[in-house]
Structure formats: C-alpha cells, structure tokens
Design a protein around this motif. Sequence first.
Motif, short mmCIF file in Angstrom:
data_model
loop_
_atom_site.label_atom_id
_atom_site.label_comp_id
_atom_site.label_asym_id
_atom_site.label_seq_id
_atom_site.Cartn_x
_atom_site.Cartn_y
_atom_site.Cartn_z
N UNK A 63 -2.02 -13.94 -1.70
CA UNK A 63 -1.21 -13.42 -2.80
C UNK A 63 -1.19 -11.90 -2.78
N UNK A 64 -2.34 -11.31 -2.52
CA UNK A 64 -2.46 -9.86 -2.46
C UNK A 64 -1.55 -9.29 -1.36
N UNK A 65 -1.54 -9.92 -0.21
CA UNK A 65 -0.72 -9.46 0.91
C UNK A 65 0.76 -9.60 0.60
N UNK A 66 1.17 -10.74 0.06
CA UNK A 66 2.58 -10.95 -0.27
C UNK A 66 3.07 -9.97 -1.33
N UNK A 67 2.27 -9.77 -2.34
CA UNK A 67 2.66 -8.84 -3.40
C UNK A 67 2.74 -7.40 -2.87
N UNK A 68 1.81 -7.04 -2.00
CA UNK A 68 1.85 -5.70 -1.40
C UNK A 68 3.13 -5.52 -0.59
N UNK A 69 3.52 -6.54 0.14
CA UNK A 69 4.75 -6.47 0.93
C UNK A 69 5.97 -6.24 0.04
N UNK A 70 6.09 -7.04 -1.02
CA UNK A 70 7.27 -6.93 -1.88
C UNK A 70 7.28 -5.64 -2.70
N UNK A 71 6.11 -5.12 -3.03
CA UNK A 71 6.09 -3.82 -3.72
C UNK A 71 6.62 -2.72 -2.79
#
Length: 148
Positions: A63-71
């Motif tokens: 989740x952390x990785x996906x959210x970082x990508x979209x930010x």
Amino acid sequence: MRYLNKTRLVLVPILLIFSSVLSAKEPVKPASSYNDFTIFTEDEFVLIEDNLLTGVKSKNSGLQTSCAYFLGEMNSSKAMIPLLIVATTGDTEEARIIAGLSLYKIHSKIGMYRLKGLSKSDESELVRRVFDRIYNKYVSDNYSFEEM
C-alpha cells in the motif's frame, strides 16, 4: 445429450458476459487516462491526495509503495515529507525506489538533495544505483553547464 448440456453450461455464461459488454453505456477508458488527475474536481483531488497520504504512512509496504507512486503522478507537494521518510526508512527496496522516483516527479529540490546522500549511504546497492541515476537525471534536466 450430455454434450449438449455441457455446451449450454459453457455458452450461456459467455453469451451473458458478451451481451453485458456490448450493452455498456460508457466506453472503456484507455489505460493512459487512469493517471490523469485533471478529471477530478478540486474537492475530489484533495480527498484523493489525503487518502494517498494516509496510505503512505501505513505499515503495509504494498500500500505504501502504491500510494507513493500515485502521489508522484499527482505532483503532490504535500507528499514531500512522507516520501522523504519512505525513501530514507522504507522497509523494502521497491518502496524506497518508488518514493525517490516520486520525489523526482514532484520536482522536490530537498528530495533530490536527500537522494544524493542516499545514493552513497543506502544499505542496498540497487537503491544506491537507482538514486544516483535519478539524481543525475535531475541535474542534467535542470542545470545547464554550457551557459557558464
């Protein structure tokens, strides 16, 4: 007779799926439009950004990785500090690399300075190499030495 029943069992679901696809009211969006955040209103954008910031702070590395990508895709200026934290202390190499890439995408000078330091001191050779390349790309894009 058995063959006819088996054929019917296979064809009926396929025909139902096919007919539902044909009767769809909106066409399917192309994959490139999923990262286009300009289609949202300002309120929706802020809500999405806040949810992604919450996800970056989670202990779930996926989740952390996906959210970082979209930010990074959103060019979120609010995300700089959480992305710096993930780039520095992320649990996985992937999370740290995506956080570094997102810092590059939001054009964070502080983030690039931090990536420069991490390119020499991170425990992972892969992360050091990627951060070094991101930093060098940032420098080559933003500073022209021919003008001197």
